[in-house]
Design a protein around this motif. Structure first.
Motif, PDB file in Angstrom:
ATOM      1  N   LEU A  27     -59.149  58.989  40.335  1.00 41.61           N
ATOM      2  CA  LEU A  27     -60.336  59.466  41.035  1.00 41.61           C
ATOM      3  C   LEU A  27     -60.354  60.983  41.115  1.00 41.61           C
ATOM      4  CD1 LEU A  27     -62.883  58.908  42.728  1.00 41.61           C
ATOM      5  CD2 LEU A  27     -61.386  58.763  44.736  1.00 41.61           C
ATOM      6  N   LEU A  28     -59.265  61.564  41.595  1.00 44.77           N
ATOM      7  CA  LEU A  28     -59.207  63.021  41.775  1.00 44.77           C
ATOM      8  C   LEU A  28     -59.295  63.756  40.436  1.00 44.77           C
ATOM      9  CD1 LEU A  28     -56.440  63.365  44.508  1.00 44.77           C
ATOM     10  CD2 LEU A  28     -58.891  63.677  44.788  1.00 44.77           C
ATOM     11  N   THR A  29     -58.577  63.244  39.436  1.00 44.98           N
ATOM     12  CA  THR A  29     -58.564  63.921  38.138  1.00 44.98           C
ATOM     13  C   THR A  29     -59.939  63.935  37.495  1.00 44.98           C
ATOM     14  OG1 THR A  29     -56.245  63.348  37.743  1.00 44.98           O
ATOM     15  CG2 THR A  29     -57.577  63.883  35.814  1.00 44.98           C
ATOM     16  N   ASN A  30     -60.593  62.775  37.459  1.00 45.28           N
ATOM     17  CA  ASN A  30     -61.846  62.719  36.710  1.00 45.28           C
ATOM     18  C   ASN A  30     -63.022  63.338  37.459  1.00 45.28           C
ATOM     19  OD1 ASN A  30     -61.965  62.003  34.036  1.00 45.28           O
ATOM     20  ND2 ASN A  30     -63.245  60.220  34.407  1.00 45.28           N
ATOM     21  N   VAL A  31     -63.051  63.238  38.781  1.00 46.87           N
ATOM     22  CA  VAL A  31     -64.145  63.901  39.490  1.00 46.87           C
ATOM     23  C   VAL A  31     -63.999  65.407  39.367  1.00 46.87           C
ATOM     24  CG1 VAL A  31     -63.057  64.018  41.798  1.00 46.87           C
ATOM     25  CG2 VAL A  31     -65.533  63.879  41.588  1.00 46.87           C
ATOM     26  N   ALA A  32     -62.763  65.893  39.401  1.00 45.79           N
ATOM     27  CA  ALA A  32     -62.547  67.326  39.221  1.00 45.79           C
ATOM     28  C   ALA A  32     -62.886  67.744  37.795  1.00 45.79           C
ATOM     29  CB  ALA A  32     -61.095  67.676  39.542  1.00 45.79           C
ATOM     30  N   LEU A  33     -62.494  66.940  36.820  1.00 38.62           N
ATOM     31  CA  LEU A  33     -62.770  67.255  35.421  1.00 38.62           C
ATOM     32  C   LEU A  33     -64.272  67.252  35.146  1.00 38.62           C
ATOM     33  CD1 LEU A  33     -61.585  67.791  32.609  1.00 38.62           C
ATOM     34  CD2 LEU A  33     -61.483  65.312  32.273  1.00 38.62           C
ATOM     35  N   ILE A  34     -64.958  66.237  35.632  1.00 33.91           N
ATOM     36  CA  ILE A  34     -66.405  66.130  35.406  1.00 33.91           C
ATOM     37  C   ILE A  34     -67.149  67.301  36.035  1.00 33.91           C
ATOM     38  CG2 ILE A  34     -68.447  64.790  36.090  1.00 33.91           C
ATOM     39  CD1 ILE A  34     -66.736  62.264  35.593  1.00 33.91           C
ATOM     40  N   LEU A  35     -66.806  67.613  37.272  1.00 35.86           N
ATOM     41  CA  LEU A  35     -67.503  68.712  37.943  1.00 35.86           C
ATOM     42  C   LEU A  35     -67.096  70.066  37.373  1.00 35.86           C
ATOM     43  CD1 LEU A  35     -67.597  67.505  41.650  1.00 35.86           C
ATOM     44  CD2 LEU A  35     -69.397  67.454  39.935  1.00 35.86           C
ATOM     45  N   GLY A  36     -65.862  70.170  36.888  1.00 36.64           N
ATOM     46  CA  GLY A  36     -65.459  71.411  36.249  1.00 36.64           C
ATOM     47  C   GLY A  36     -66.273  71.677  34.992  1.00 36.64           C
ATOM     48  N   VAL A  37     -66.453  70.645  34.168  1.00 36.02           N
ATOM     49  CA  VAL A  37     -67.267  70.780  32.962  1.00 36.02           C
ATOM     50  C   VAL A  37     -68.733  70.988  33.331  1.00 36.02           C
ATOM     51  CG1 VAL A  37     -68.072  69.582  30.888  1.00 36.02           C
ATOM     52  CG2 VAL A  37     -65.666  69.463  31.553  1.00 36.02           C
ATOM     53  N   LEU A  38     -69.179  70.302  34.379  1.00 34.40           N
ATOM     54  CA  LEU A  38     -70.565  70.460  34.828  1.00 34.40           C
ATOM     55  C   LEU A  38     -70.841  71.889  35.273  1.00 34.40           C
ATOM     56  CD1 LEU A  38     -73.231  68.948  35.405  1.00 34.40           C
ATOM     57  CD2 LEU A  38     -72.381  68.557  37.724  1.00 34.40           C
ATOM     58  N   GLY A  39     -69.831  72.517  35.880  1.00 33.29           N
ATOM     59  CA  GLY A  39     -70.008  73.897  36.298  1.00 33.29           C
ATOM     60  C   GLY A  39     -70.172  74.847  35.131  1.00 33.29           C
ATOM     61  N   ALA A  40     -69.569  74.488  33.992  1.00 39.12           N
ATOM     62  CA  ALA A  40     -69.655  75.348  32.808  1.00 39.12           C
ATOM     63  C   ALA A  40     -70.824  74.992  31.916  1.00 39.12           C
ATOM     64  CB  ALA A  40     -68.362  75.249  32.007  1.00 39.12           C
ATOM     65  N   SER A  41     -71.200  73.698  31.906  1.00 35.67           N
ATOM     66  CA  SER A  41     -72.286  73.256  31.034  1.00 35.67           C
ATOM     67  C   SER A  41     -73.023  72.103  31.696  1.00 35.67           C
ATOM     68  CB  SER A  41     -71.723  72.797  29.686  1.00 35.67           C
ATOM     69  OG  SER A  41     -72.721  72.169  28.913  1.00 35.67           O
ATOM     70  N   HIS A  42     -74.346  72.148  31.679  1.00 38.65           N
ATOM     71  CA  HIS A  42     -75.157  71.089  32.283  1.00 38.65           C
ATOM     72  C   HIS A  42     -75.574  70.038  31.260  1.00 38.65           C
ATOM     73  CE1 HIS A  42     -75.558  72.893  36.278  1.00 38.65           C
ATOM     74  NE2 HIS A  42     -75.612  74.056  35.655  1.00 38.65           N
ATOM     75  N   ALA A  43     -75.004  70.093  30.076  1.00 39.24           N
ATOM     76  CA  ALA A  43     -75.331  69.101  29.057  1.00 39.24           C
ATOM     77  C   ALA A  43     -74.718  67.754  29.431  1.00 39.24           C
ATOM     78  CB  ALA A  43     -74.803  69.558  27.695  1.00 39.24           C
ATOM     79  N   GLY A  44     -75.578  66.753  29.623  1.00 35.50           N
ATOM     80  CA  GLY A  44     -75.106  65.449  30.076  1.00 35.50           C
ATOM     81  C   GLY A  44     -74.136  64.800  29.122  1.00 35.50           C
ATOM     82  N   HIS A  45     -74.389  64.900  27.797  1.00 32.97           N
ATOM     83  CA  HIS A  45     -73.497  64.258  26.841  1.00 32.97           C
ATOM     84  C   HIS A  45     -72.114  64.901  26.858  1.00 32.97           C
ATOM     85  CE1 HIS A  45     -74.985  67.728  24.540  1.00 32.97           C
ATOM     86  NE2 HIS A  45     -73.894  67.633  23.818  1.00 32.97           N
ATOM     87  N   THR A  46     -72.050  66.209  27.128  1.00 33.93           N
ATOM     88  CA  THR A  46     -70.756  66.896  27.214  1.00 33.93           C
ATOM     89  C   THR A  46     -69.955  66.393  28.408  1.00 33.93           C
ATOM     90  OG1 THR A  46     -71.693  68.874  26.195  1.00 33.93           O
ATOM     91  CG2 THR A  46     -69.625  69.136  27.407  1.00 33.93           C
ATOM     92  N   VAL A  47     -70.635  66.255  29.543  1.00 34.06           N
ATOM     93  CA  VAL A  47     -69.976  65.743  30.742  1.00 34.06           C
ATOM     94  C   VAL A  47     -69.486  64.324  30.515  1.00 34.06           C
ATOM     95  CG1 VAL A  47     -70.294  65.167  33.177  1.00 34.06           C
ATOM     96  CG2 VAL A  47     -71.356  67.231  32.237  1.00 34.06           C
ATOM     97  N   LEU A  48     -70.317  63.485  29.891  1.00 32.34           N
ATOM     98  CA  LEU A  48     -69.951  62.092  29.639  1.00 32.34           C
ATOM     99  C   LEU A  48     -68.739  61.995  28.723  1.00 32.34           C
ATOM    100  CD1 LEU A  48     -70.479  59.056  29.845  1.00 32.34           C
ATOM    101  CD2 LEU A  48     -72.127  59.294  27.961  1.00 32.34           C
ATOM    102  N   LEU A  49     -68.772  62.718  27.607  1.00 33.20           N
ATOM    103  CA  LEU A  49     -67.650  62.678  26.667  1.00 33.20           C
ATOM    104  C   LEU A  49     -66.365  63.196  27.309  1.00 33.20           C
ATOM    105  CD1 LEU A  49     -69.370  63.874  23.361  1.00 33.20           C
ATOM    106  CD2 LEU A  49     -68.583  61.566  23.923  1.00 33.20           C
ATOM    107  N   THR A  50     -66.496  64.251  28.118  1.00 34.76           N
ATOM    108  CA  THR A  50     -65.323  64.797  28.792  1.00 34.76           C
ATOM    109  C   THR A  50     -64.749  63.781  29.775  1.00 34.76           C
ATOM    110  OG1 THR A  50     -66.198  67.043  28.604  1.00 34.76           O
ATOM    111  CG2 THR A  50     -64.472  66.660  30.249  1.00 34.76           C
ATOM    112  N   GLY A  51     -65.624  63.108  30.514  1.00 33.83           N
ATOM    113  CA  GLY A  51     -65.166  62.103  31.468  1.00 33.83           C
ATOM    114  C   GLY A  51     -64.473  60.932  30.795  1.00 33.83           C
TER     115      GLY A  51
END
Length: 233
Positions: A27-51
């Motif tokens: 939980l902690l790892t992926n929510v942090a990872l998703i929001l970290g990528v979201l902070g750098a890029s708002h591209a939904g597919h990028t966030v999804l692939l990263t998650g």
């Protein structure tokens, strides 16, 4: 008067510990990872692939790491048990004296300690169990299961990591962000509360502590991602 026996849960096998840490880490790892990528890029597919990458890589890392560590621990304990078994077979007098001295150090009178040690040493299996518990702090049959720990860690990490990822599978943008944060918050509260209940700790404080840790991790990584994204841009 009848003896009152309380049943205790088995907490020595490694599975429960791995499951708890696996769910929390996922939980902690992926929510942090998703929001970290979201902070750098708002591209939904990028966030999804990263998650997805974070879930898969993290689950295998947790599972394999848990297996290796538990296997090493088990092999070390089994080695020590073999040494103790050999000593009991070939040097019973020395092992009896050793057990007697252990009881004497705990305040048992010398005569009684000698009698108890001699009685327990009559059966090699009982002697091994007593020496293992007294000297190694573990029962011979409770050395832990590497496979159980690995599977529990893999499965629970995946489950925890999937929580903030699910909204990004079905939607994007602000809605996905809000749902991801909301689900992660609820999961953190639920996990913390469950841990508190299982360990007989205050449920509310345990839940809020888990939520605070998740929020801290998410906020820091989002901030770092935003700064990195702005710098790169």
């Amino acid at each position: 008067m009848e003896a009152h026996h309380v049943e205790h849960r088995d907490v020595t096998g490694g599975g429960a510990r791995a499951a708890v840490f696996g769910a929390s880490d996922g939980l902690l790892t992926n929510v942090a990872l998703i929001l970290g990528v979201l902070g750098a890029s708002h591209a939904g597919h990028t966030v999804l692939l990263t998650g997805i990458a974070g879930l898969v890589a993290g689950a295998f890392s947790m599972g394999i790491g848990e297996y290796v560590s538990m296997r090493a621990q088990r092999e070390l304990l089994e080695r020590e048990l073999d040494v103790e078994r050999t000593e009991i077979r070939h040097r019973p007098e020395a092992e009896t004296l050793e057990l007697q001295q252990l009881y004497e150090q705990r305040g048992v009178p010398s005569d009684l300690a000698a009698a108890v040690a001699g009685y327990l040493m009559r059966d090699p299996d009982v002697a091994l169990r007593i020496h293992a518990q007294e000297e190694l702090g573990v029962a011979p049959e409770a050395t832990g299961s590497p496979v159980q720990a690995a599977l529990a860690s893999f499965a629970l990490f995946s489950l925890g990591a999937a929580v903030p990822l699910v909204p990004w599978i079905f939607t994007q943008g602000t809605l996905a962000t809000g749902l991801s944060i909301g689900l992660a918050g609820l999961a953190a509260l639920g996990l913390g509360g469950a841990l508190g209940a299982l360990s007989a700790r205050p449920v509310v404080s345990s839940a809020l502590r888990q939520l605070a840790l998740a929020a801290l991790a998410a906020a820091v990584t989002f901030g770092i991602g935003h700064l990195v994204g702005a710098t790169v841009t």
